[in-house]
Design a protein around this motif. Structure first.
Motif, mmCIF file in Angstrom:
data_model
loop_
_atom_site.group_PDB
_atom_site.id
_atom_site.type_symbol
_atom_site.label_atom_id
_atom_site.label_comp_id
_atom_site.label_asym_id
_atom_site.label_seq_id
_atom_site.Cartn_x
_atom_site.Cartn_y
_atom_site.Cartn_z
ATOM 1 N N UNK A 173 93.939 7.934 -149.259
ATOM 2 C CA UNK A 173 93.047 8.386 -147.708
ATOM 3 C C UNK A 173 91.880 8.313 -147.673
ATOM 4 N N UNK A 174 91.322 7.252 -148.363
ATOM 5 C CA UNK A 174 89.687 8.000 -148.355
ATOM 6 C C UNK A 174 89.314 6.721 -149.272
ATOM 7 N N UNK A 175 88.882 6.084 -148.832
ATOM 8 C CA UNK A 175 87.029 5.711 -149.230
ATOM 9 C C UNK A 175 85.933 6.101 -150.580
ATOM 10 N N UNK A 176 85.970 5.983 -151.511
ATOM 11 C CA UNK A 176 84.829 6.566 -152.716
ATOM 12 C C UNK A 176 82.709 6.447 -152.075
ATOM 13 N N UNK A 177 82.478 7.985 -151.455
ATOM 14 C CA UNK A 177 81.354 7.847 -150.857
ATOM 15 C C UNK A 177 80.546 7.050 -151.827
#
Length: 1035
Positions: A989-993
């Motif tokens: 769902x997301x890529x790391x900051x």
């Protein structure tokens, strides 16, 4: 090139006259008149070749002569072919006792018709040559061209004074030579000879001048002497020149002996430096005689030799030759700018851009740069510069001191036998890698390799290649891991030279633009990059003497094309190459190609060859590699008595060889032989064939008697380099019903002992339980690559760990093998597989360890390792491994990856059990640059130890269905990461900051990550991730 071709024609004509072939066809008188006529013309051709550069009328005369010579060659070839056909069919028992027999045989209807046609053609061409011969008197040509050659030599005299204000790009070369002469050889007894070798115009003389005038050289040597030698390596002339250089006075015209004594008086006990510039002599005795006179100096006396020919360097040099390379682009530009712009301060940005394009045409050769720079001096019109950029160098004006005349001098000094071979290379495009085998076979097909009794033409061709390399005409690309040639390339300027020699005789262009073709085209290379249907170019049908046709399609191209050709309109063709054409049928009109010697049809869709191909009596090479749909070869291929190379690699449907192929006794290459129980197709057909290169014997289960296998006589085939033994054929690889018993298979394999010259060896489908004894008796000692496939009954591999040169080992589908090295060694520790660099293991289900002896050191040189479907294997410490690919293996194998501390590339794939990667798997991999993880179906996330991959540049992760997130801390450490590919992650769902801090990340590829895409669309309204520092992104 007329001189070389006419000389070749004369040699062929002399041979036919000697064999009295003319008597058979009633043209003996015409042949002898032709012989006399060509001899008269040939005597002045050397002079004509040198003068024609400035004389258009003479150029036209030479063209007419060469066109006529090609026609003569066709006629003579047809005479020789028909005579050989008579002999092979028993109509003429001997071509040396012919008169009565040949007279009777010539009365047959076919032969009467041939006599009539050939007689008429011979008279016509002889009358045409009479007219050409009469014209030569108006050109005042001299036999041997001696006068012109002496003028050329005089114009090429060099001296020791450096005429250039600045020499670009030679500082390192100069320092290396000066250091050698002043520091390394100053204490050597005897004269030291330092050879400088390079292409004409590369700056050998200029480099020698910079060394000669260096202050350190001046203070180190008592005498410095410069002699320009050129082609005339006369000991007397050179000694006089040395005396005159040292005394600065003319030397009286003495005999050799007093000259030798006087020179020794001058040099005796002195440390001298002698430069012998522009040496061409390849006669060892001449050099030895001069060297003995020069061997009177003190310790450190030295000679610098400059030459274009490596053979000269090897004859004269006492130190390793100094191979001069081209200048860098920056140095070339500095030299060009100095010539073209002189001292101008005004900038010409458009001309500068064009000038840099002009410089690239020079290929780093200073003389070419200076010539073109001088040509552009004071020209400031942009169109004038653009004309040079778009022109071929050989079409531009060529002053005598420019590059092509300098290179043409090297061509003029080639032996006649090499001139045609070299000029023929004009058919290859620039930068094309020329395969050695291909080149030699083309030379053979064109008739450029002379017949020498007891020598194979291929061996002569190899010598020709070597000689062209030694003379800097071809650049040898070296050898691959198997010791096979990687081929050759030509410097662009050398290619320009071949084009200037061949003019419109050679054509290189795209098949789509083949409308306008010169009728003087003899050799055509056509490129095709289209999917469209292409027939043979109609314009080429109008070229009566077309000899070579190559339709080239790069194997890297995905385009296929359909191609058809009417061979009856190409009667002079010697070479036909249509690789990759989508043709499922070859026209029976190919029987019209009487002269054809080379036929190459790889990657075509041909199902069957026409029967008429068996009438091509002169055919030497037939290449059918990767003709996947080829089902059958013609029945009477044994009629191709001159066939030397038959390539049958990579078929799928061929099930049987033509009968009695062993009768083609001159066959040197047979890449595949399918054993059959049918008479004439058994393995003993190989008995009398002296095969070389590669041989793949298939369907060994059809060997009826192990004695037949022994009679194949593999042990005596010393020219074989690659041997593969298969118990099945391609089309029935999975059929195990007809396999022989284990014991029988073992006896057959034992009988197939090869010669010890093999470098590559493979076995597949073998159902014996043990390997033959000859594997242990040094028969494979020179092997560098071994491949074993489907040997399911073998529980123990042979002692491969002892093979000293083995570099590649591949093992596939061996269900009973537990150890790769299953042999205990006595007599102290011996490192196993001492040279192995690449190891592939695929589907060895019970393989446990690499060695039964756990303490034995293995694979000290291993750099590449591939493991697939080996569930019980554990890895040892492999300190040199740089590339590792592992698929469908257990957690233990994956977990031991951290032991491979030298890894640069790692690929791990195929696991349906692991939720997490083994702890510590990525630790210690500080050199890793590329990591790929795929098809870990249950993997949820990466470990935080990802941060330890400080050198990682590329990360590919794909098809991990349960993967949910990247570790924040893990990504922070990837400071070198440039490319990230994420593919097939439905739950991500997301890529790391932390990815925002990866400032080197330039490319991010995301595919089939639907949840991630949804979130991006929801947050930004776009299918992109704008907040990340990424230059190229694909979603």
């Amino acid at each position: 090139m007329a001189d070389a071709f006419v000389r070749f024609m004369l040699e062929r004509l002399n041979s036919l006259v000697q064999k009295e072939v003319g008597l058979i066809w009633g043209v003996d008188r015409e042949m002898k008149r032709l012989q006399s006529l060509l001899s008269t013309i040939q005597a002045v051709l050397e002079d004509a070749e040198e003068k024609q550069i400035k004389d258009k009328a003479l150029q036209n005369w030479l063209r007419k002569l060469k066109d006529a010579a090609y026609k003569v060659d066709d006629i003579l070839d047809e005479c020789a072919t028909e005579a050989a056909w008579l002999e092979s069919n028993g109509q003429n028992s001997s071509l040396t006792n012919k008169v009565p027999t040949s007279f009777l045989s010539s009365l047959r209807p076919r032969n009467i018709l041939f006599r009539r046609k050939i007689g008429s053609r011979m008279r016509d061409i002889r009358e045409g040559l009479d007219e050409i011969a009469e014209e030569h008197s108006k050109f005042h040509l001299i036999e041997g061209g001696a006068e012109r050659r002496s003028d050329v030599i005089a114009n090429r005299q060099t001296g020791s004074i450096l005429t250039q204000s600045q020499v670009y790009g030679r500082d390192e070369d100069k320092e290396r030579i000066v250091e050698c002469l002043v520091e390394k050889v100053h204490g050597f007894d005897g004269v030291s000879v330092y050879p400088i070798v390079g292409l004409g115009g590369l700056g050998k003389t200029t480099l020698a001048q910079t060394v000669f005038n260096d202050e350190r050289i001046g203070s180190h040597f008592e005498l410095k002497i410069w002699v320009c030698v050129s082609e005339d390596f006369s000991e007397r002339r050179i000694i006089k020149a040395i005396i005159e250089s040292t005394t600065a006075a003319a030397c009286e015209n003495l005999d050799l002996d007093p000259l030798q004594k006087r020179l020794q008086d001058i040099l005796n006990g002195k440390r001298y430096l002698l430069v012998l510039d522009d040496v061409w002599n390849e006669d060892q005795e001449k050099w030895d005689s001069l060297k003995s006179v020069l061997a009177c100096g003190s310790k450190g006396a030295s000679i610098i030799v400059t030459t274009r020919i490596r053979t000269v360097a090897s004859i004269m040099g006492t130190m390793p030759l100094h191979q001069l390379s081209g200048l860098t682009e920056d140095d070339c530009w500095s030299l060009f700018k100095e010539r073209a712009f002189r001292h101008e301060t005004e900038e010409h940005p458009n001309l500068v851009a064009l000038g840099k394009k002009i410089v690239t045409k020079c290929g780093g050769v200073p003389l070419a740069v200076k010539s073109l720079g001088s040509m552009m001096m004071y020209k400031r019109d942009e169109s004038q510069w653009l004309f040079i950029v778009e022109s071929e160098l050989w079409n531009l004006p060529q002053p005598e001191n420019s590059i092509l005349p300098a290179l043409r001098l090297s061509y003029s000094n080639l032996p006649s036998k090499l001139k045609q071979c070299f000029a023929y290379c004009a058919i290859f495009p620039k930068d094309f890698v020329i395969e050695k085998e291909f080149l030699i076979q083309l030379w053979m097909a064109s008739g450029f390799i002379p017949f020498i009794e007891k020598l194979d033409p291929e061996d002569i061709g190899e010598e020709f290649c070597n000689e062209l390399c030694w003379r800097s005409f071809l650049e040898d690309l070296g050898e691959d891991d198997l010791g096979c040639s990687k081929g050759f390339k030509m410097h662009d300027l050398v290619h320009d030279l071949t084009q200037s020699i061949m003019e419109d005789e050679c054509l290189i262009q795209n098949i789509e633009s083949s409308a306008n073709i010169s009728k003087r085209t003899f050799h055509a290379w056509m490129d095709n990059n289209s999917r469209e249907l292409y027939h043979f170019p109609k314009a080429l049908y109008r070229v009566e003497t077309l000899r070579t046709f190559i339709l080239h399609k790069s194997y890297g191209s995905n385009n296929d094309y359909t191609f058809s050709c009417d061979f009856s309109r190409l009667s002079s063709l010697r070479v036909f190459d249509a690789r990759g054409a989508r043709a499922n049928k070859l026209s029976s009109s190919i029987s019209c190609l009487t002269h054809l010697r080379y036929l190459k049809l790889p990657r075509t869709e041909i199902h069957m060859l026409p029967k008429s191909i068996c009438t091509l009596y002169n055919l030497q090479t037939l290449n059918l590699n990767e003709c996947y749909y080829l089902q059958k070869l013609p029945k009477h291929m044994n009629c191709l008595k001159n066939l030397r190379h038959l390539y049958l690699d990579g078929y799928k449907c061929l099930s049987q060889m033509p009968s009695t192929i062993g009768q083609i006794t001159g066959l040197k290459t047979l890449t595949c032989f399918i054993v059959s129980k049918k008479r004439g197709c058994r393995i003993d057909e190989l008995k009398g064939l002296n095969l070389g290169g590669m041989l793949h014997i298939k369907n060994l289960r059809s060997v009826e008697n192990p004695q037949d296998a022994k009679e194949a006589n593999l042990v005596e085939k010393r020219n074989l380099r690659k041997l593969y033994l298969s118990w099945t054929n391609y089309y029935d690889e999975d059929d195990d019903n007809n396999l022989p018993s284990q014991e029988y298979a073992e006896k057959v394999l034992e009988a197939l002992k090869p010669h010890a010259n093999l470098v590559e060896f493979g076995i597949s489908g073998y159902n014996g339980a043990k390997f033959p004894f000859w594997i242990e008796d040094n028969s494979l000692n020179n092997v560098v690559s071994i491949k074993l496939i489907d040997c399911h009954n073998c529980s123990q591999l042979p002692p491969l760990a002892l093979l000293p040169f083995l570099r590649t080992l591949r093992l596939y589908r061996m269900s009973k093998v537990m150890y790769i090295d299953d042999h205990f060694q006595s007599g102290g520790p011996i490192r196993g597989f001492p040279s192995l660099q690449s190891l592939t293991i695929d589907n060895l289900p019970i393989l446990q360890r690499f060695s039964r002896d756990g303490g034995r050191e293995l694979f000290p040189c291993l750099t590449s390792l591939k493991i697939d479907r080996c569930p019980k294997l554990t890895l040892p410490h492999l300190p040199s491994a740089e590339r590792f690919e592992v698929s469908y293996c257990n957690e233990v194998v994956v977990g031991s990856i951290s032991n491979l501390k030298s890894l640069i590339s790692l690929s791990v794939s195929g696991n349906s059990e692991l939720n997490y990667l083994p702890h510590g798997m990525l630790l210690n991999l500080t050199s890793l640059k590329e990591l790929s993880i795929s098809y870990f179906r249950k993997l949820k996330c990466f470990p935080t130890e990802l941060f330890s991959l400080i050198a990682l540049e590329t990360l590919n992760i794909s098809w991990c269905d349960e993967f949910e997130s990247f570790p924040e801390q893990g990504m922070e450490g990837l400071k070198c990461l440039k490319t990230l590919r994420i593919n097939g992650y439905p739950k991500l769902t997301s890529l790391p900051e932390s990815i925002q801090g990866l400032t080197n990340l330039h490319k991010l590829y995301i595919r089939d990550c639907r949840e991630l895409v949804k979130r991006c669309e929801k947050e930004t309204g776009e299918r992109t991730v704008t907040r990340y520092h990424i230059f190229h992104m694909l979603m």
